[in-house]
Design an enzyme around this catalytic site. Structure first.
Site, mmCIF file in Angstrom:
data_model
loop_
_atom_site.group_PDB
_atom_site.id
_atom_site.type_symbol
_atom_site.label_atom_id
_atom_site.label_comp_id
_atom_site.label_asym_id
_atom_site.label_seq_id
_atom_site.Cartn_x
_atom_site.Cartn_y
_atom_site.Cartn_z
ATOM 1 N N ASP A 8 45.979 87.334 60.365
ATOM 2 C CA ASP A 8 46.113 88.177 61.537
ATOM 3 C C ASP A 8 46.792 89.467 61.071
ATOM 4 O OD1 ASP A 8 46.310 88.951 64.273
ATOM 5 O OD2 ASP A 8 48.409 88.324 64.213
ATOM 6 N N ASP A 10 48.460 92.298 63.249
ATOM 7 C CA ASP A 10 49.659 92.775 63.957
ATOM 8 C C ASP A 10 50.711 91.661 64.032
ATOM 9 O OD1 ASP A 10 48.146 95.067 64.310
ATOM 10 O OD2 ASP A 10 47.520 94.542 66.339
HETATM 11 MG MG LIG Z 1 49.559 88.955 65.809
#
Ligand SMILES: [Mg+2]
Ligand SMILES: [Zn+2]
Length: 201
Positions: A8, A10
């Site tokens: 992932d 962010d």
């Molecule tokens: Mg995230």
């Protein structure tokens, strides 16, 4: 077959908050994320970003902003020898304000569509691969794709650990700790009790 670590973006590689980061001056790396990615590269893992970008669906920014942000991220990591092999993002949301992105798509995590597309495009062996994220939706997408899963406590990870019962392979302090866990695992041992973390609140 190729092994991969799906990341992932962010809250795992880049700082979150700010939420919906899309401007280049919002791009800030989490400490040692770059070292972690380089170590994974060196061990032969493909490093593949899989990121929900519902900000596009909501009209907060455009796909071109995400492309520019991802390119800048790739360049920043490359300055220290860390390589992102592929970027995937989902621009959709079921309640999108922007009509062309309003979809119950297969790529928005917790659905595994981005991981499955990468599996096909890059020839990845999912059983030798990992998904690392800071939300339950990341963990679920990884599980549905057939990967080992690691939750990091950066980004939303602290909240995720506090508020949920999490079943994943490992709970890591940050991406660097996740990489260390991945690289220290003997290759022929998978999913033993001592690597299965459980949390209850
Ligand atoms: Mg995230
Ligand atoms: Zn999507």
């Amino acid at each position: 077959m190729t092994k991969a670590v799906f990341l992932d973006r962010d809250g795992v590689i880049t700082q979150e908050p700010p939420h919906y980061a899309h401007k280049l001056d919002q791009l800030a790396l989490i400490a040692k994320a770059s070292d972690a990615i380089r170590r994974l590269n060196e061990d032969g893992f493909l490093v593949v970003i899989v990121s929900n970008q519902a900000g596009i669906a909501h009209g907060y920014y455009q796909e071109a902003d995400t492309a520019a942000f991802n390119q800048a991220l790739g360049e920043k990591l490359m300055e220290t020898g860390a390589c992102i092999d592929a970027f995937y993002y989902c621009p959709h949301h079921p309640q999108a304000k922007v009509e062309r992105y309003r979809a119950d798509c297969d790529c928005r995590k917790p659905k595994p569509g981005m991981l499955l597309l990468a599996e096909k495009e890059l020839g990845i062996d999912m059983k030798s691969s990992y998904m690392v994220g800071d939300k339950l939706t990341d963990i679920e997408a990884g599980q549905r794709a057939g990967c080992e899963t690691i939750l990091v406590k950066t980004g939303y990870g602290g909240e995720t650990v506090q508020n949920n019962r999490i079943e994943c392979s490992y709970i890591a302090d940050d991406l660097y700790d996740a990489a260390r866990h991945i690289l220290d695992l003997p290759r022929n041992r998978r999913r033993h009790d001592d690597t299965l973390a459980h949390r209850t609140t």
